[in-house]
Scaffold this motif. Structure first.
Motif, PDB file in Angstrom:
ATOM      1  N   LEU A 215     107.434  27.859 109.526  1.00 51.71           N
ATOM      2  CA  LEU A 215     105.845  27.397 109.840  1.00 51.71           C
ATOM      3  C   LEU A 215     104.889  27.387 108.483  1.00 51.71           C
ATOM      4  O   LEU A 215     103.376  26.551 109.466  1.00 51.71           O
ATOM      5  N   CYS A 216     104.527  27.426 107.929  1.00 50.80           N
ATOM      6  CA  CYS A 216     103.402  27.632 107.319  1.00 50.80           C
ATOM      7  C   CYS A 216     103.032  26.066 106.294  1.00 50.80           C
ATOM      8  O   CYS A 216     102.885  25.570 106.436  1.00 50.80           O
ATOM      9  N   GLY A 217     104.744  25.807 106.004  1.00 50.66           N
ATOM     10  CA  GLY A 217     104.921  24.739 105.654  1.00 50.66           C
ATOM     11  C   GLY A 217     104.306  23.730 106.357  1.00 50.66           C
ATOM     12  O   GLY A 217     104.130  22.420 106.044  1.00 50.66           O
ATOM     13  N   LEU A 218     104.550  23.568 107.688  1.00 50.51           N
ATOM     14  CA  LEU A 218     104.450  22.685 108.565  1.00 50.51           C
ATOM     15  C   LEU A 218     102.942  22.678 109.043  1.00 50.51           C
ATOM     16  O   LEU A 218     102.342  21.343 109.478  1.00 50.51           O
ATOM     17  N   TRP A 219     102.697  24.356 108.881  1.00 47.12           N
ATOM     18  CA  TRP A 219     101.068  24.021 108.908  1.00 47.12           C
ATOM     19  C   TRP A 219     100.124  23.333 107.724  1.00 47.12           C
ATOM     20  O   TRP A 219      99.468  22.531 108.111  1.00 47.12           O
ATOM     21  N   ALA A 220     100.670  23.027 106.541  1.00 45.82           N
ATOM     22  CA  ALA A 220     100.000  23.200 105.613  1.00 45.82           C
ATOM     23  C   ALA A 220      99.996  21.474 105.575  1.00 45.82           C
ATOM     24  O   ALA A 220      98.895  20.743 105.419  1.00 45.82           O
ATOM     25  N   LEU A 221     101.254  20.697 106.319  1.00 45.12           N
ATOM     26  CA  LEU A 221     101.526  19.438 106.450  1.00 45.12           C
ATOM     27  C   LEU A 221     100.762  18.644 107.789  1.00 45.12           C
ATOM     28  O   LEU A 221     100.424  17.628 107.474  1.00 45.12           O
ATOM     29  N   THR A 222     100.644  19.526 108.592  1.00 45.61           N
ATOM     30  CA  THR A 222      99.642  19.196 109.339  1.00 45.61           C
ATOM     31  C   THR A 222      97.733  18.888 109.784  1.00 45.61           C
ATOM     32  O   THR A 222      97.509  18.062 109.617  1.00 45.61           O
ATOM     33  N   ALA A 223      97.753  20.518 108.281  1.00 46.08           N
ATOM     34  CA  ALA A 223      96.371  20.099 108.120  1.00 46.08           C
ATOM     35  C   ALA A 223      95.679  19.080 107.334  1.00 46.08           C
ATOM     36  O   ALA A 223      94.947  18.198 107.252  1.00 46.08           O
ATOM     37  N   SER A 224      96.751  18.787 106.238  1.00 42.73           N
ATOM     38  CA  SER A 224      96.986  17.547 104.946  1.00 42.73           C
ATOM     39  C   SER A 224      96.408  16.140 106.146  1.00 42.73           C
ATOM     40  O   SER A 224      96.180  15.409 106.077  1.00 42.73           O
ATOM     41  N   ALA A 225      97.536  15.963 106.835  1.00 39.22           N
ATOM     42  CA  ALA A 225      97.673  14.452 108.392  1.00 39.22           C
ATOM     43  C   ALA A 225      96.508  14.582 108.602  1.00 39.22           C
ATOM     44  O   ALA A 225      95.838  13.680 109.005  1.00 39.22           O
ATOM     45  N   ALA A 226      95.646  15.811 109.118  1.00 38.91           N
ATOM     46  CA  ALA A 226      94.561  15.564 110.473  1.00 38.91           C
ATOM     47  C   ALA A 226      93.646  15.367 109.431  1.00 38.91           C
ATOM     48  O   ALA A 226      92.492  14.661 110.366  1.00 38.91           O
ATOM     49  N   THR A 227      93.072  15.748 107.878  1.00 41.34           N
ATOM     50  CA  THR A 227      92.347  15.448 107.101  1.00 41.34           C
ATOM     51  C   THR A 227      92.475  13.858 107.169  1.00 41.34           C
ATOM     52  O   THR A 227      90.872  13.465 106.436  1.00 41.34           O
ATOM     53  N   TRP A 228      93.490  12.906 106.456  1.00 40.83           N
ATOM     54  CA  TRP A 228      93.127  12.213 106.187  1.00 40.83           C
ATOM     55  C   TRP A 228      93.059  10.887 107.590  1.00 40.83           C
ATOM     56  O   TRP A 228      92.834   9.989 106.903  1.00 40.83           O
ATOM     57  N   ALA A 229      93.793  11.646 108.964  1.00 37.16           N
ATOM     58  CA  ALA A 229      93.475  10.805 109.763  1.00 37.16           C
ATOM     59  C   ALA A 229      91.679  10.344 110.316  1.00 37.16           C
ATOM     60  O   ALA A 229      91.942   9.641 110.353  1.00 37.16           O
ATOM     61  N   LEU A 230      91.293  11.604 109.841  1.00 33.76           N
ATOM     62  CA  LEU A 230      89.803  11.666 110.788  1.00 33.76           C
ATOM     63  C   LEU A 230      88.906  10.913 109.191  1.00 33.76           C
ATOM     64  O   LEU A 230      88.437  10.604 109.725  1.00 33.76           O
ATOM     65  N   GLY A 231      89.743  11.229 108.218  1.00 37.31           N
ATOM     66  CA  GLY A 231      88.897  10.559 106.890  1.00 37.31           C
ATOM     67  C   GLY A 231      88.719   8.639 107.179  1.00 37.31           C
ATOM     68  O   GLY A 231      88.214   8.244 106.497  1.00 37.31           O
ATOM     69  N   ARG A 232      90.590   8.957 107.286  1.00 34.63           N
ATOM     70  CA  ARG A 232      90.231   7.527 106.837  1.00 34.63           C
ATOM     71  C   ARG A 232      90.487   6.135 108.033  1.00 34.63           C
ATOM     72  O   ARG A 232      90.777   5.177 108.314  1.00 34.63           O
ATOM     73  N   GLY A 233      90.306   6.889 109.576  1.00 37.70           N
ATOM     74  CA  GLY A 233      90.182   6.613 110.966  1.00 37.70           C
ATOM     75  C   GLY A 233      91.551   5.906 111.295  1.00 37.70           C
ATOM     76  O   GLY A 233      91.817   5.318 112.071  1.00 37.70           O
ATOM     77  N   ARG A 234      93.132   6.956 110.380  1.00 38.08           N
ATOM     78  CA  ARG A 234      94.064   5.799 111.417  1.00 38.08           C
ATOM     79  C   ARG A 234      95.592   6.733 111.334  1.00 38.08           C
ATOM     80  O   ARG A 234      95.117   8.335 110.850  1.00 38.08           O
ATOM     81  N   PRO A 235      96.113   6.787 112.480  1.00 36.62           N
ATOM     82  CA  PRO A 235      95.972   5.897 113.374  1.00 36.62           C
ATOM     83  C   PRO A 235      94.749   6.007 114.684  1.00 36.62           C
ATOM     84  O   PRO A 235      94.161   6.516 114.696  1.00 36.62           O
TER      85      PRO A 235
END
Length: 314
Positions: A215-235
């Motif tokens: 669970l901690c691993g999945l939330w860590a990946l979720t946090a990273s993906a959300a940060t990049w999605a908002l910063g890069r505007g993708r998708p």
């Protein structure tokens, strides 16, 4: 008031209601144990039992107050950063605990509460166990929905629009933090899947440890993906509130759980008690938890800094 806001309000009230029986049970344990009417939990002295349960009463009271602050008008008059930080940490704990609490209610894998025992020892009735688990699960689910609704109501410009509509890319440290979160999450998922590298005591692993690691691993990946999605505007064109809400929960999980585990890990690393060990290597665990706390703390401001770009008036 739109549908998301209405659901958030009901979730806030619901989280406060389901936690109330937990507080009542804990108060009964404290009063009963202090008066000699109820036994203390297995493995605890009277003082330890009173301190532990008094502390959890206080934590539950803070959770109930926070739930109401997310929905009542007076909550909007509280200092925004204080409300956001307390709710962020509390939700980070609870979203990670939810599946663990469900497993615990089925298999009884965690400690800290009186359990059914053979012989004449104290036993917790099934209805008490059900109310306690319902309180944790209900508050976790309620806050996971109510908190993003509160944040959107208080800071609508942060949640408005869609990804790729002109929000600023995350600042430099956030990029490094997102990358670190990927590595941290990969290690935890590797352990959850049965990997043994970096595990000092493979025999100490159990279902609960693997579940929490996963669970901690999945939330860590979720946090990273959300940060990049908002910063890069993708998708592109995804409603901004979706990655922002997921990022809020993921960074909270990183910060809260590792912030809680780090002191215990450092204590075990320094004291080396014979009767307490962790499955993973203590030095590696200390590094991972320190990095997780830092990554969560750095990514959160980057999430909140990405706002819709409003065209300048002509």
């Amino acid at each position: 008031m739109d549908r998301f806001d209405r659901v958030g309000r009901w979730a806030a009230y619901g989280s406060a209601v389901v936690m109330a029986p937990y507080v009542s049970i804990k108060v009964a344990w404290v009063v009963g144990a202090a008066g000699g009417l109820l036994p203390v939990g297995d493995g605890f002295g009277l003082t330890e039992w009173l301190v532990l349960n008094t502390a959890t009463i206080g934590m539950a009271a803070v959770g109930i107050t926070m739930s109401l602050a997310l929905v009542r008008p007076w909550g909007l008059r509280l200092p925004g950063p204080l409300v956001a930080f307390v709710a962020w940490v509390g939700t980070g704990f609870l979203v990670t605990m939810l599946p663990y609490a469900v497993l615990d209610s089925v298999r009884g894998v965690s400690g800290g509460e009186p359990r059914h025992r053979e012989g004449d020892g104290p036993a917790m009735p099934g209805w008490e166990a059900a109310l306690i688990q319902t309180g944790f699960v209900g508050m976790g689910l309620g806050l996971a929905v109510a908190l993003p609704a509160y944040l959107r109501r208080r800071w609508p410009d942060v949640f408005a629009g869609r990804t790729g509509d002109g929000g600023a890319a995350p600042w430099g440290p956030a990029r490094w933090a997102a990358g670190a979160a990927v590595l941290i999450g990969a290690v935890w998922l590797y352990w959850a899947c049965g990997g043994t590298a970096g595990v000092a005591h493979p025999g100490g692993r159990n279902a609960a440890w693997r579940l929490l690691s996963g669970l901690c691993g999945l939330w860590a990946l979720t946090a990273s993906a959300a940060t990049w999605a908002l910063g890069r505007g993708r998708p592109a064109r995804v409603p901004r509130w979706i990655p922002l809400a997921l990022g809020w929960l993921g960074t909270g999980s990183l910060f809260a759980w590792s912030g809680w585990k780090l002191p215990f890990t450092l204590y075990l690393l320094a004291a080396r008690p014979d009767d307490a060990t962790l499955p993973d290597d203590l030095a590696l665990a200390a590094v991972l938890h320190t990095a997780a706390v830092a990554a969560g703390a750095v990514m959160l401001p980057a999430l909140l800094r990405t706002r819709r770009r409003v065209p300048a008036p002509r």
